[in-house]
Scaffold this motif. Sequence first.
Motif, PDB file in Angstrom:
ATOM      1  N   UNK A  51       0.870  -1.177   0.000  1.00  0.00           N
ATOM      2  CA  UNK A  51       0.000   0.000   0.000  1.00  0.00           C
ATOM      3  C   UNK A  51       0.905   1.224   0.000  1.00  0.00           C
ATOM      4  N   UNK A  52       0.684   2.134  -0.940  1.00  0.00           N
ATOM      5  CA  UNK A  52       1.531   3.322  -1.061  1.00  0.00           C
ATOM      6  C   UNK A  52       1.228   4.316   0.056  1.00  0.00           C
ATOM      7  N   UNK A 155      -3.042   7.284   2.726  1.00  0.00           N
ATOM      8  CA  UNK A 155      -3.082   5.917   2.193  1.00  0.00           C
ATOM      9  C   UNK A 155      -4.481   5.639   1.652  1.00  0.00           C
ATOM     10  N   UNK A 156      -4.575   5.323   0.377  1.00  0.00           N
ATOM     11  CA  UNK A 156      -5.882   5.061  -0.241  1.00  0.00           C
ATOM     12  C   UNK A 156      -6.550   3.822   0.337  1.00  0.00           C
ATOM     13  N   UNK A 157      -5.760   2.842   0.777  1.00  0.00           N
ATOM     14  CA  UNK A 157      -6.318   1.591   1.296  1.00  0.00           C
ATOM     15  C   UNK A 157      -6.570   1.626   2.794  1.00  0.00           C
ATOM     16  N   UNK A 158      -6.490   2.809   3.423  1.00  0.00           N
ATOM     17  CA  UNK A 158      -6.571   2.909   4.884  1.00  0.00           C
ATOM     18  C   UNK A 158      -7.811   2.231   5.456  1.00  0.00           C
ATOM     19  N   UNK A 159      -8.957   2.415   4.822  1.00  0.00           N
ATOM     20  CA  UNK A 159     -10.215   1.867   5.351  1.00  0.00           C
ATOM     21  C   UNK A 159     -10.230   0.336   5.352  1.00  0.00           C
ATOM     22  N   UNK A 160      -9.335  -0.293   4.568  1.00  0.00           N
ATOM     23  CA  UNK A 160      -9.310  -1.751   4.479  1.00  0.00           C
ATOM     24  C   UNK A 160      -8.312  -2.377   5.439  1.00  0.00           C
ATOM     25  N   UNK A 207       6.629   5.968   1.202  1.00  0.00           N
ATOM     26  CA  UNK A 207       6.953   4.644   1.718  1.00  0.00           C
ATOM     27  C   UNK A 207       5.921   3.647   1.185  1.00  0.00           C
ATOM     28  N   UNK A 208       6.117   2.389   1.523  1.00  0.00           N
ATOM     29  CA  UNK A 208       5.163   1.343   1.156  1.00  0.00           C
ATOM     30  C   UNK A 208       4.934   0.456   2.367  1.00  0.00           C
ATOM     31  N   UNK A 209       3.679   0.175   2.631  1.00  0.00           N
ATOM     32  CA  UNK A 209       3.302  -0.720   3.724  1.00  0.00           C
ATOM     33  C   UNK A 209       3.158  -2.125   3.141  1.00  0.00           C
TER      34      UNK A 209
END
Length: 277
Positions: A51-52, A155-160, A207-209
Amino acid sequence: MKARTERPFRALTAALLFLALCAWAGAALYRCLRPVRRSAVAARAVYTERAALEGIALREERLLTARETLRPAVADGCRVAAGDAVAFAGDKPLLTSASGRFCSDWDGYETLSPALCPTLDASGLRALLASEPADTENAFGRLVYGFSWYFAALCEEAALLSPGAYRVEFEGREERLPARLVRAENGLVILRLADAEGFSSLRRCRAALILHEEEAIAVPLSALRTLPDGGYAVEVLGASGAQSRPVTVLGIEGVSVLLRPAEGEQLFRPGCTVLLG
């Protein structure tokens, strides 16, 4: 009489030889003209789902300033105890009030701290990322307190995402740092990381998670076949010829596709030969 018998026999033999020669020549020509299917060797790979992140580091730190010329007493990046000297103004030492890591660099964002984390949202973070640094006149270094720091990021994917243990790759750095996700909501994530030498200078960065990682098999994209049911397969060359083997597509990297073989699969494995389209 005998001559008349031999002539038809010789003519028949010649015809049969001619037909055999034609058949052999035709087979040879077919082999020459038939397109040879290309192949490739499947390689071992690792599929990583990321996740960016784009954010800012928040630490408990203090900018060190002095009007007079100072001579550093410790090397950049060293940890110091409370009461240690970090610099000298002539013979007069500048002592620390608490233990921490001395850094000889500064950027004007030393007033930011983890106290922002509980109330920070995505819009507030965007404002921080766009803000100008504070004046650092007369600065000669900073002291970073504690043994942990925070990274607040968009982070665009934060809700997931769910709170827990992760690893983080910071842009330009090969090392993956362990991190704990403490907040994830509405496009914002906040990570807590342990103090690590060489990372005290990070501030505004990408960074990348690391979300998921597993072993995979890499083959050229042209090796992938689409099945009538919508699934995917590859043709693997074995002792008995080419065999179609079902696969799961994990991701694409350049001209290669990363695949997961079916459970219990023995033929499709790293090192096998696959046919290309």
